[in-house]
Write a protein that holds these residues in place. Structure first.
Motif, PDB file in Angstrom:
ATOM      1  N   ALA A 173       0.832  -1.206   0.000  1.00 41.63           N
ATOM      2  CA  ALA A 173       0.000   0.000   0.000  1.00 41.63           C
ATOM      3  C   ALA A 173       0.863   1.252   0.000  1.00 41.63           C
ATOM      4  N   LEU A 174       1.992   1.195   0.703  1.00 39.08           N
ATOM      5  CA  LEU A 174       2.938   2.310   0.710  1.00 39.08           C
ATOM      6  C   LEU A 174       3.481   2.564  -0.702  1.00 39.08           C
ATOM      7  N   LEU A 175       3.877   1.495  -1.386  1.00 35.06           N
ATOM      8  CA  LEU A 175       4.397   1.640  -2.751  1.00 35.06           C
ATOM      9  C   LEU A 175       3.336   2.178  -3.706  1.00 35.06           C
ATOM     10  N   LEU A 176       2.104   1.703  -3.569  1.00 35.58           N
ATOM     11  CA  LEU A 176       1.035   2.185  -4.440  1.00 35.58           C
ATOM     12  C   LEU A 176       0.760   3.667  -4.177  1.00 35.58           C
ATOM     13  N   THR A 177       0.783   4.070  -2.930  1.00 36.53           N
ATOM     14  CA  THR A 177       0.583   5.474  -2.581  1.00 36.53           C
ATOM     15  C   THR A 177       1.677   6.338  -3.181  1.00 36.53           C
ATOM     16  N   HIS A 178       2.905   5.856  -3.117  1.00 28.75           N
ATOM     17  CA  HIS A 178       4.030   6.589  -3.713  1.00 28.75           C
ATOM     18  C   HIS A 178       3.852   6.715  -5.223  1.00 28.75           C
ATOM     19  N   GLU A 179       3.434   5.639  -5.875  1.00 28.25           N
ATOM     20  CA  GLU A 179       3.267   5.671  -7.330  1.00 28.25           C
ATOM     21  C   GLU A 179       2.146   6.610  -7.749  1.00 28.25           C
ATOM     22  N   LEU A 180       1.032   6.603  -7.022  1.00 25.70           N
ATOM     23  CA  LEU A 180      -0.117   7.419  -7.392  1.00 25.70           C
ATOM     24  C   LEU A 180      -0.015   8.848  -6.857  1.00 25.70           C
ATOM     25  N   GLY A 181       0.795   9.049  -5.828  1.00 24.76           N
ATOM     26  CA  GLY A 181       1.002  10.379  -5.276  1.00 24.76           C
ATOM     27  C   GLY A 181      -0.207  10.965  -4.569  1.00 24.76           C
ATOM     28  N   ARG A 182      -0.996  10.097  -3.920  1.00 27.26           N
ATOM     29  CA  ARG A 182      -2.201  10.586  -3.250  1.00 27.26           C
ATOM     30  C   ARG A 182      -2.583   9.668  -2.095  1.00 27.26           C
ATOM     31  N   ALA A 183      -3.406  10.193  -1.196  1.00 29.35           N
ATOM     32  CA  ALA A 183      -3.890   9.403  -0.070  1.00 29.35           C
ATOM     33  C   ALA A 183      -4.861   8.332  -0.561  1.00 29.35           C
ATOM     34  N   LEU A 184      -4.815   7.165   0.099  1.00 29.29           N
ATOM     35  CA  LEU A 184      -5.655   6.045  -0.315  1.00 29.29           C
ATOM     36  C   LEU A 184      -6.365   5.431   0.882  1.00 29.29           C
ATOM     37  N   ASN A 185      -7.524   4.860   0.587  1.00 30.89           N
ATOM     38  CA  ASN A 185      -8.292   4.059   1.542  1.00 30.89           C
ATOM     39  C   ASN A 185      -8.435   2.693   0.894  1.00 30.89           C
ATOM     40  N   VAL A 186      -7.667   1.719   1.363  1.00 31.38           N
ATOM     41  CA  VAL A 186      -7.535   0.424   0.692  1.00 31.38           C
ATOM     42  C   VAL A 186      -8.330  -0.646   1.429  1.00 31.38           C
ATOM     43  N   ARG A 187      -9.140  -1.377   0.684  1.00 36.28           N
ATOM     44  CA  ARG A 187      -9.816  -2.563   1.203  1.00 36.28           C
ATOM     45  C   ARG A 187      -9.109  -3.771   0.606  1.00 36.28           C
ATOM     46  N   GLN A 188      -8.435  -4.529   1.473  1.00 40.03           N
ATOM     47  CA  GLN A 188      -7.645  -5.662   0.993  1.00 40.03           C
ATOM     48  C   GLN A 188      -8.145  -6.959   1.610  1.00 40.03           C
ATOM     49  N   GLY A 189      -7.905  -8.058   0.898  1.00 42.44           N
ATOM     50  CA  GLY A 189      -8.242  -9.374   1.410  1.00 42.44           C
ATOM     51  C   GLY A 189      -9.727  -9.536   1.631  1.00 42.44           C
ATOM     52  N   ARG A 190     -10.106 -10.164   2.735  1.00 42.84           N
ATOM     53  CA  ARG A 190     -11.518 -10.433   3.017  1.00 42.84           C
ATOM     54  C   ARG A 190     -12.260  -9.216   3.533  1.00 42.84           C
ATOM     55  N   GLY A 191     -11.537  -8.246   4.092  1.00 45.16           N
ATOM     56  CA  GLY A 191     -12.218  -7.071   4.627  1.00 45.16           C
ATOM     57  C   GLY A 191     -11.324  -6.186   5.475  1.00 45.16           C
ATOM     58  N   SER A 192     -10.006  -6.267   5.272  1.00 44.11           N
ATOM     59  CA  SER A 192      -9.075  -5.427   6.005  1.00 44.11           C
ATOM     60  C   SER A 192      -9.050  -4.023   5.418  1.00 44.11           C
ATOM     61  N   GLN A 193      -8.674  -3.040   6.236  1.00 49.35           N
ATOM     62  CA  GLN A 193      -8.641  -1.644   5.785  1.00 49.35           C
ATOM     63  C   GLN A 193      -7.287  -1.021   6.116  1.00 49.35           C
ATOM     64  N   LEU A 194      -6.691  -0.384   5.094  1.00 52.19           N
ATOM     65  CA  LEU A 194      -5.430   0.331   5.246  1.00 52.19           C
ATOM     66  C   LEU A 194      -5.628   1.762   4.762  1.00 52.19           C
ATOM     67  N   LEU A 195      -5.139   2.724   5.530  1.00 54.73           N
ATOM     68  CA  LEU A 195      -5.176   4.129   5.142  1.00 54.73           C
ATOM     69  C   LEU A 195      -3.757   4.616   4.899  1.00 54.73           C
ATOM     70  N   THR A 196      -3.567   5.432   3.865  1.00 57.01           N
ATOM     71  CA  THR A 196      -2.233   5.932   3.548  1.00 57.01           C
ATOM     72  C   THR A 196      -2.299   7.408   3.168  1.00 57.01           C
ATOM     73  N   ALA A 197      -1.152   8.070   3.260  1.00 55.85           N
ATOM     74  CA  ALA A 197      -1.080   9.472   2.850  1.00 55.85           C
ATOM     75  C   ALA A 197       0.372   9.859   2.608  1.00 55.85           C
ATOM     76  N   PRO A 198       0.666  10.525   1.472  1.00 55.26           N
ATOM     77  CA  PRO A 198       2.016  11.058   1.264  1.00 55.26           C
ATOM     78  C   PRO A 198       2.319  12.148   2.288  1.00 55.26           C
ATOM     79  N   GLN A 199       3.583  12.205   2.706  1.00 58.84           N
ATOM     80  CA  GLN A 199       4.046  13.203   3.656  1.00 58.84           C
ATOM     81  C   GLN A 199       5.230  13.968   3.059  1.00 58.84           C
ATOM     82  N   PRO A 200       5.640  15.078   3.684  1.00 64.06           N
ATOM     83  CA  PRO A 200       6.798  15.819   3.169  1.00 64.06           C
ATOM     84  C   PRO A 200       8.065  14.960   3.145  1.00 64.06           C
TER      85      PRO A 200
END
Length: 228
Positions: A173-200
């Motif tokens: 999820a960290l790598l995908l956030t870096h590639e897209l350059g934006r905050a993400l709300n990821v639903r992975q697997g059966r129902g897990s949730q990951l939140l991400t955000a680029p920082q300075p």
């Protein structure tokens, strides 16, 4: 006896799911890397952490077959368990914080192990994927709502160690956030949730819910059982 905690990391909003993590709080009881690797293999979690210094947050991370310089869900879970402002891993210093129900880490994308980020046209396509043959580590993803940054993902480690699909994968999820350059709300697997955000300064923040599943113990390999 080696005592360890089992955490669920990146749980869904209802507290279910999440990726299991084994944490040996007293890593000094098993200092040898060969023993640690064998122990992680016996536990069979996607990752197991050995805490070498709880005050400094120094930790050592293993899959069933590999030692890792950094990994997302072990850092998020261990930061929550130890309640420390940072973790020290071979890759560097990982910032950590607790914010309400979420545990957050801050890390650099170049620390993450290699992942193949493979985009699909819809969440339904990701849901329908069969587990691929062992080979490359594939993070399959699709937009659920691009405007809102909502992503559907599944992680396939491609290793021959019994972990055919990762329920929640912070490093990917960290790598995908870096590639897209934006905050993400990821639903992975059966129902897990990951939140991400680029920082300075090129850092990426990854967060999620953590809960303590259970505490357990096991004998190191070759240790005789006590007499009845």
């Amino acid at each position: 006896m080696a005592e360890y905690d089992v955490l669920a990391v990146f749980c869904g909003p209802d507290g279910r799911y999440g990726n299991e993590l084994g944490v040996v709080r007293d890593g000094s009881r098993m200092p040898d890397r060969t023993d640690r690797q064998a122990f992680a293999g016996r536990l069979g979690f996607s990752e197991t952490v050995f805490v070498d210094d709880p005050e400094r947050g120094a930790i050592d991370i293993y899959t069933p077959t590999l030692r890792l310089p950094f990994a997302g869900h072990p850092c998020v879970g261990t930061a929550w368990l130890l309640d420390v402002p940072e973790l020290v891993v071979p890759a560097g210093v990982v910032g950590a914080r607790l914010d309400g129900e979420f545990s957050w880490i801050e890390a650099r994308p170049e620390w993450a192990p290699p992942r193949t980020l493979r985009q699909y046209g819809s969440a339904a396509e990701v849901d329908a994927l069969a587990v691929p043959a062992p080979g490359e580590w594939i993070y399959a993803w699709a937009w659920e709502d691009e405007a809102a940054g909502r992503v559907r993902a599944r992680g396939f480690p491609g290793r021959d160690d019994g972990i055919v699909e990762d329920e929640a994968t912070g490093a990917a999820a960290l790598l995908l956030t870096h590639e897209l350059g934006r905050a993400l709300n990821v639903r992975q697997g059966r129902g897990s949730q990951l939140l991400t955000a680029p920082q300075p300064d090129g850092l990426i923040e990854v967060g999620g819910r953590v809960r303590l599943g259970r505490s357990a113990s096991t004998r190191p390999a070759g240790t005789p059982r006590p007499a009845p």
